[in-house]
Design a protein around this motif. Structure first.
Motif, short mmCIF file in Angstrom:
data_model
loop_
_atom_site.label_atom_id
_atom_site.label_comp_id
_atom_site.label_asym_id
_atom_site.label_seq_id
_atom_site.Cartn_x
_atom_site.Cartn_y
_atom_site.Cartn_z
N SER A 46 0.82 -1.21 0.00
CA SER A 46 0.00 0.00 0.00
C SER A 46 0.85 1.26 0.00
O SER A 46 1.90 1.33 0.63
N PHE A 47 0.34 2.26 -0.72
CA PHE A 47 0.85 3.63 -0.63
C PHE A 47 -0.35 4.55 -0.66
O PHE A 47 -1.01 4.69 -1.68
N GLY A 48 -0.66 5.14 0.48
CA GLY A 48 -1.87 5.93 0.57
C GLY A 48 -3.09 5.04 0.35
O GLY A 48 -3.22 3.98 0.94
N ALA A 49 -3.95 5.47 -0.55
CA ALA A 49 -5.16 4.69 -0.84
C ALA A 49 -4.94 3.65 -1.93
O ALA A 49 -5.84 2.90 -2.28
N ARG A 50 -3.73 3.60 -2.48
CA ARG A 50 -3.44 2.70 -3.58
C ARG A 50 -2.77 1.42 -3.10
O ARG A 50 -1.94 1.45 -2.19
N TYR A 156 4.03 10.21 -19.81
CA TYR A 156 5.36 9.96 -19.24
C TYR A 156 5.42 10.36 -17.78
O TYR A 156 6.01 9.66 -16.95
N THR A 157 4.76 11.47 -17.44
CA THR A 157 4.68 11.88 -16.04
C THR A 157 3.95 10.84 -15.21
O THR A 157 4.36 10.51 -14.09
N ALA A 158 2.86 10.31 -15.76
CA ALA A 158 2.06 9.32 -15.03
C ALA A 158 2.85 8.03 -14.79
O ALA A 158 2.75 7.43 -13.71
N VAL A 159 3.62 7.59 -15.78
CA VAL A 159 4.42 6.37 -15.62
C VAL A 159 5.49 6.59 -14.55
O VAL A 159 5.72 5.72 -13.70
N VAL A 160 6.14 7.75 -14.56
CA VAL A 160 7.17 8.04 -13.56
C VAL A 160 6.55 8.10 -12.16
O VAL A 160 7.07 7.48 -11.21
N ASN A 161 5.46 8.82 -12.00
CA ASN A 161 4.83 8.93 -10.67
C ASN A 161 4.36 7.58 -10.16
O ASN A 161 4.47 7.27 -8.96
N ASN A 162 3.82 6.76 -11.06
CA ASN A 162 3.40 5.42 -10.69
C ASN A 162 4.59 4.59 -10.20
O ASN A 162 4.50 3.86 -9.21
N ALA A 163 5.72 4.72 -10.88
CA ALA A 163 6.93 3.98 -10.49
C ALA A 163 7.41 4.39 -9.09
O ALA A 163 7.77 3.53 -8.27
N LEU A 164 7.38 5.68 -8.81
CA LEU A 164 7.84 6.16 -7.51
C LEU A 164 6.91 5.69 -6.39
O LEU A 164 7.37 5.33 -5.30
N MET A 173 9.84 3.82 2.01
CA MET A 173 10.77 4.94 2.07
C MET A 173 10.68 5.68 0.74
O MET A 173 10.27 5.10 -0.27
N PRO A 174 11.02 6.99 0.73
CA PRO A 174 10.91 7.75 -0.51
C PRO A 174 11.73 7.14 -1.64
O PRO A 174 12.82 6.61 -1.43
N ALA A 175 11.18 7.21 -2.83
CA ALA A 175 11.85 6.65 -4.01
C ALA A 175 12.92 7.61 -4.52
O ALA A 175 12.83 8.82 -4.30
N PRO A 176 13.92 7.08 -5.21
CA PRO A 176 14.90 7.96 -5.87
C PRO A 176 14.18 8.86 -6.88
O PRO A 176 13.30 8.40 -7.60
N THR A 177 14.54 10.12 -6.91
CA THR A 177 13.85 11.06 -7.78
C THR A 177 14.57 11.26 -9.11
O THR A 177 14.02 11.89 -10.02
N ASP A 178 15.79 10.74 -9.24
CA ASP A 178 16.52 10.90 -10.49
C ASP A 178 16.13 9.78 -11.46
O ASP A 178 16.84 8.81 -11.68
N PHE A 179 14.94 9.93 -12.03
CA PHE A 179 14.41 8.90 -12.91
C PHE A 179 13.56 9.56 -13.98
O PHE A 179 12.77 10.46 -13.71
N SER A 180 13.72 9.10 -15.23
CA SER A 180 12.90 9.62 -16.32
C SER A 180 12.49 8.48 -17.24
O SER A 180 13.15 7.44 -17.32
N PHE A 181 11.40 8.69 -17.93
CA PHE A 181 10.83 7.73 -18.87
C PHE A 181 10.46 8.50 -20.12
O PHE A 181 9.69 9.46 -20.07
N GLU A 182 11.03 8.09 -21.27
CA GLU A 182 10.88 8.86 -22.50
C GLU A 182 10.60 7.92 -23.67
O GLU A 182 10.96 6.75 -23.64
N PRO A 183 10.01 8.45 -24.74
CA PRO A 183 9.79 7.61 -25.93
C PRO A 183 11.08 7.41 -26.70
O PRO A 183 11.92 8.31 -26.80
N ALA A 184 11.24 6.22 -27.27
CA ALA A 184 12.37 5.96 -28.17
C ALA A 184 11.92 5.97 -29.62
O ALA A 184 12.72 5.84 -30.53
#
Length: 248
Positions: A46-50, A156-164, A173-184
């Motif tokens: 669980s994280f919050g209500a999710r 892309y923002t939604a995928v990153v936030n979901n991962a964190l 514990m807080p997730a690492p914030t140095d992470f990005s997801f981009e189209p290839a």
């Protein structure tokens, strides 16, 4: 951690939408440990209500034919399951062993081989290809669920936030914030050529395959390799393979 199965699927006929049956087969395999099976099925992390199950699985991979309503396999197929929780994989491995059988709809499949691996990409930059497509969505005030497409920055923002959030649900514990997801690939190509509309039970899901780039914390990329990207991972979405390790 990953579980690789090889199944005898000769002449096996399945509906085109059969991810629900694959998920059900996994929960059935966990049933020998009712407490753990109930925890995974009804609770998860669980994280919050999710709540997050933190496992995913791919498609049945092997030679096949298909019609408008079903897929017919010709020979053996491979099936991969991943989870960030080693206990999940070990529990499945103890039930899904060579010589045992699994049931999918009206079919009985023999397990020919079962192998556990603990592969991690161990990289801070990876070009990936989706083995099962990614879905992310937002729920509007009316209750309507709108699926987000790769030609929107919100995808892309939604995928990153979901991962964190998934990281924090597991490690507390807080997730690492140095992470990005981009189209290839060009976003318009992802929308036009890699859009997948599928059913899970009675729900319709819009998801997207194709190639993308992950950059950032290597431990988070390792985590996502087993947890999957985006939403509905436990329904067989969001699994990816490493295509290359670009140096940029």
């Amino acid at each position: 951690m990953q579980l690789h199965l090889t199944l005898n699927a000769q002449h096996v006929r399945l509906p085109l939408s059969h991810r629900y049956a694959l998920q059900g087969m996994l929960y059935h395999a966990l049933a020998s440990n009712p407490h753990y099976s109930n925890y995974v099925h009804n609770n998860g992390y669980s994280f919050g209500a999710r709540n997050y199950k933190l496992f995913t699985f791919g498609r049945l991979s092997g030679p096949f034919m298909h019609s408008e309503s079903e897929i017919i396999f010709r020979d053996t197929v491979r099936f991969e399951i991943r989870s960030v929780d080693p206990n999940f994989v070990y529990q499945l491995g103890s039930a899904l062993y060579p010589g045992n059988k699994i049931n999918l709809f009206e079919n009985t499949l023999d397990i020919l081989d079962s192998r556990i691996e603990d592969y991690s990409p161990n990289t801070c930059c990876a070009k990936i290809s989706m083995l099962s497509p990614i879905t992310v969505f937002e729920t509007e005030r009316s209750g309507y669920r709108r699926f987000i497409a790769p030609d929107e920055s919100l995808f892309y923002t939604a995928v990153v936030n979901n991962a964190l959030r998934k990281w924090q649900s597991y490690f507390n514990m807080p997730a690492p914030t140095d992470f990005s997801f981009e189209p290839a690939l060009p976003p318009e190509e992802l929308v036009s050529s890699h859009r997948v509309v599928s059913k899970f039970k009675r729900s319709v899901t819009v998801s997207y395959g194709g190639s993308y780039v992950l950059r950032g914390n290597g431990k988070l990329i390792n985590f996502l390799y087993d947890a999957g990207l985006g939403s509905k991972n436990s329904q067989g979405l969001g699994m990816f393979n490493i295509e290359s390790f670009p140096d940029f």
